[in-house]
Design a protein around this motif. Structure first.
Motif, short mmCIF file in Angstrom:
data_model
loop_
_atom_site.label_atom_id
_atom_site.label_comp_id
_atom_site.label_asym_id
_atom_site.label_seq_id
_atom_site.Cartn_x
_atom_site.Cartn_y
_atom_site.Cartn_z
N GLN A 13 0.85 -1.18 0.00
CA GLN A 13 0.00 0.00 0.00
C GLN A 13 0.89 1.23 0.00
O GLN A 13 2.11 1.11 -0.12
CB GLN A 13 -0.92 -0.02 1.22
CG GLN A 13 -1.85 -1.23 1.24
CD GLN A 13 -2.83 -1.17 2.38
OE1 GLN A 13 -3.62 -0.24 2.48
NE2 GLN A 13 -2.78 -2.17 3.24
N ARG A 14 0.30 2.42 0.11
CA ARG A 14 1.08 3.65 -0.03
C ARG A 14 2.29 3.63 0.90
O ARG A 14 2.18 3.39 2.09
CB ARG A 14 0.20 4.86 0.26
CG ARG A 14 0.79 6.16 -0.27
CD ARG A 14 -0.19 7.32 -0.08
NE ARG A 14 -0.33 7.64 1.33
CZ ARG A 14 -1.40 8.24 1.85
NH1 ARG A 14 -2.43 8.53 1.09
NH2 ARG A 14 -1.46 8.53 3.12
N LEU A 31 -4.91 1.32 -8.20
CA LEU A 31 -3.85 2.33 -8.06
C LEU A 31 -4.44 3.63 -8.57
O LEU A 31 -4.70 3.76 -9.77
CB LEU A 31 -2.62 1.92 -8.88
CG LEU A 31 -1.50 2.93 -9.09
CD1 LEU A 31 -0.86 3.30 -7.77
CD2 LEU A 31 -0.45 2.37 -10.05
N ASP A 50 4.31 5.71 2.34
CA ASP A 50 4.50 6.53 3.53
C ASP A 50 3.65 6.08 4.71
O ASP A 50 3.79 6.57 5.82
CB ASP A 50 4.25 8.02 3.24
CG ASP A 50 2.82 8.31 2.80
OD1 ASP A 50 2.00 7.37 2.69
OD2 ASP A 50 2.51 9.49 2.56
N PHE A 102 -3.93 10.16 -2.82
CA PHE A 102 -3.24 9.07 -3.51
C PHE A 102 -3.21 7.81 -2.64
O PHE A 102 -2.82 7.85 -1.48
CB PHE A 102 -1.82 9.50 -3.86
CG PHE A 102 -1.02 8.42 -4.55
CD1 PHE A 102 -1.52 7.78 -5.67
CD2 PHE A 102 0.23 8.06 -4.07
CE1 PHE A 102 -0.78 6.78 -6.30
CE2 PHE A 102 0.97 7.08 -4.70
CZ PHE A 102 0.47 6.43 -5.82
N GLU A 103 -3.58 6.68 -3.24
CA GLU A 103 -3.57 5.40 -2.52
C GLU A 103 -3.49 4.27 -3.53
O GLU A 103 -3.83 4.44 -4.71
CB GLU A 103 -4.84 5.27 -1.67
CG GLU A 103 -4.88 4.03 -0.79
CD GLU A 103 -3.68 3.95 0.15
OE1 GLU A 103 -2.78 3.14 -0.15
OE2 GLU A 103 -3.63 4.70 1.14
N PHE A 104 -3.02 3.15 -3.08
CA PHE A 104 -3.01 1.95 -3.91
C PHE A 104 -2.98 0.74 -3.00
O PHE A 104 -2.58 0.81 -1.83
CB PHE A 104 -1.81 1.92 -4.87
CG PHE A 104 -0.46 2.00 -4.19
CD1 PHE A 104 0.16 0.88 -3.67
CD2 PHE A 104 0.19 3.23 -4.08
CE1 PHE A 104 1.39 0.97 -3.05
CE2 PHE A 104 1.43 3.34 -3.47
CZ PHE A 104 2.03 2.21 -2.95
N HIS A 147 -1.93 9.42 -10.33
CA HIS A 147 -0.60 9.95 -10.02
C HIS A 147 0.14 10.13 -11.34
O HIS A 147 -0.36 9.75 -12.39
CB HIS A 147 0.16 8.99 -9.10
CG HIS A 147 0.44 7.67 -9.73
ND1 HIS A 147 -0.56 6.76 -10.04
CD2 HIS A 147 1.61 7.10 -10.14
CE1 HIS A 147 -0.02 5.69 -10.59
NE2 HIS A 147 1.29 5.87 -10.69
N ARG A 171 -8.95 5.65 2.57
CA ARG A 171 -7.82 6.57 2.36
C ARG A 171 -7.84 7.13 0.94
O ARG A 171 -7.43 8.27 0.72
CB ARG A 171 -6.51 5.84 2.63
CG ARG A 171 -6.28 5.53 4.11
CD ARG A 171 -4.87 5.04 4.35
NE ARG A 171 -4.58 3.81 3.63
CZ ARG A 171 -4.79 2.58 4.12
NH1 ARG A 171 -5.31 2.44 5.32
NH2 ARG A 171 -4.50 1.51 3.41
#
Length: 226
Positions: free
Chosen positions: A49-50, A144, A52, A80-82, A147, A75
């Motif tokens: 997942q993301r 995804l 950070d 931005f998330e995946f 981005h 989220r």
């Protein structure tokens, strides 16, 4: 490994004019089949997942996958998330993990003088010096969101995806979509043994894999880097 029937010229022209291209029947049939078998049976996947959020790790236990996806969807409403399964090919080869895995041979080929010369010919960018790679598996519910692939610490010239989901249908989701701003969207369906290639940066996303998809969206993906 690349198909002997591939004619680069029309694809080079399209890439130069439009900044992206999808090439069908990219690999030799035997190579595509062998890599797919490796992805399906031999790769020790981890969920990703993301970055950070530091949530990478082993695949969730049965019954936990739904909760993981619901949290990722929440989220994604904020930015931005995946979520998908990943195998870090560069790090695995560097660290000597999983000896004998076919993906190590694939990574070495992608960074061979022969393939680097191919990237120069196809893209017209003689500054490309290496190819990064990871294996990806998008299962039902994976995605995804939007981005542009730009990175401060890497000079990414082009992004690529070698698609290895069998018999992929458009309504299975998992589509690579380019977002031009406003209502203009171009879609690359991840057809079997196709190469999706595009200049970086471009806004894009991978749409949610449908619950009725009859295969996982397997791929080798990364960047042609200067």
């Amino acid at each position: 490994m690349i198909s002997n029937e591939l004619d680069i010229e029309p694809w080079r022209t399209q890439l130069s004019q439009r900044g992206r291209v999808q090439i069908r029947d990219f690999l030799q049939d035997s190579a595509a089949d062998r890599i797919r078998e490796c992805l399906e049976h031999d790769v020790p996947w981890e969920v990703s997942q993301r970055a950070d959020l530091a949530l990478e790790g082993p695949l969730p236990a049965p019954g936990e996958d739904g909760a993981l996806l619901r949290a990722a969807y929440a989220r994604a409403r904020e930015g931005f998330e995946f979520v998908f399964d990943r195998y870090r090919m560069v790090e695995a080869l560097r660290d000597g993990r999983d000896p004998g895995l076919l993906l190590h041979v694939v990574l070495e080929f992608l960074n061979s003088p022969q393939f680097i010369a191919f990237t120069h010919e196809l893209t017209g960018d003689r500054g490309i010096r290496m190819v990064s790679a990871m294996a990806a598996r998008y299962r039902q519910g994976h995605f995804l969101n939007a981005h542009n692939d730009s990175a401060k610490d890497e000079d990414r010239a082009f992004a690529y995806v070698i698609n290895l989901g069998r018999g992929w249908q458009p309504d299975w989701g998992g589509q690579l979509q380019f977002l031009e701003g406003g209502a203009d969207i171009e879609t690359f369906v991840p057809y079997w043994n196709s190469l999706s290639l595009f200049r970086v940066p471009q806004m894009h996303q991978v749409t949610l894999v449908s619950p009725w998809a009859r295969d996982d969206r397997y791929s080798i993906a990364g960047w042609f880097r200067r």
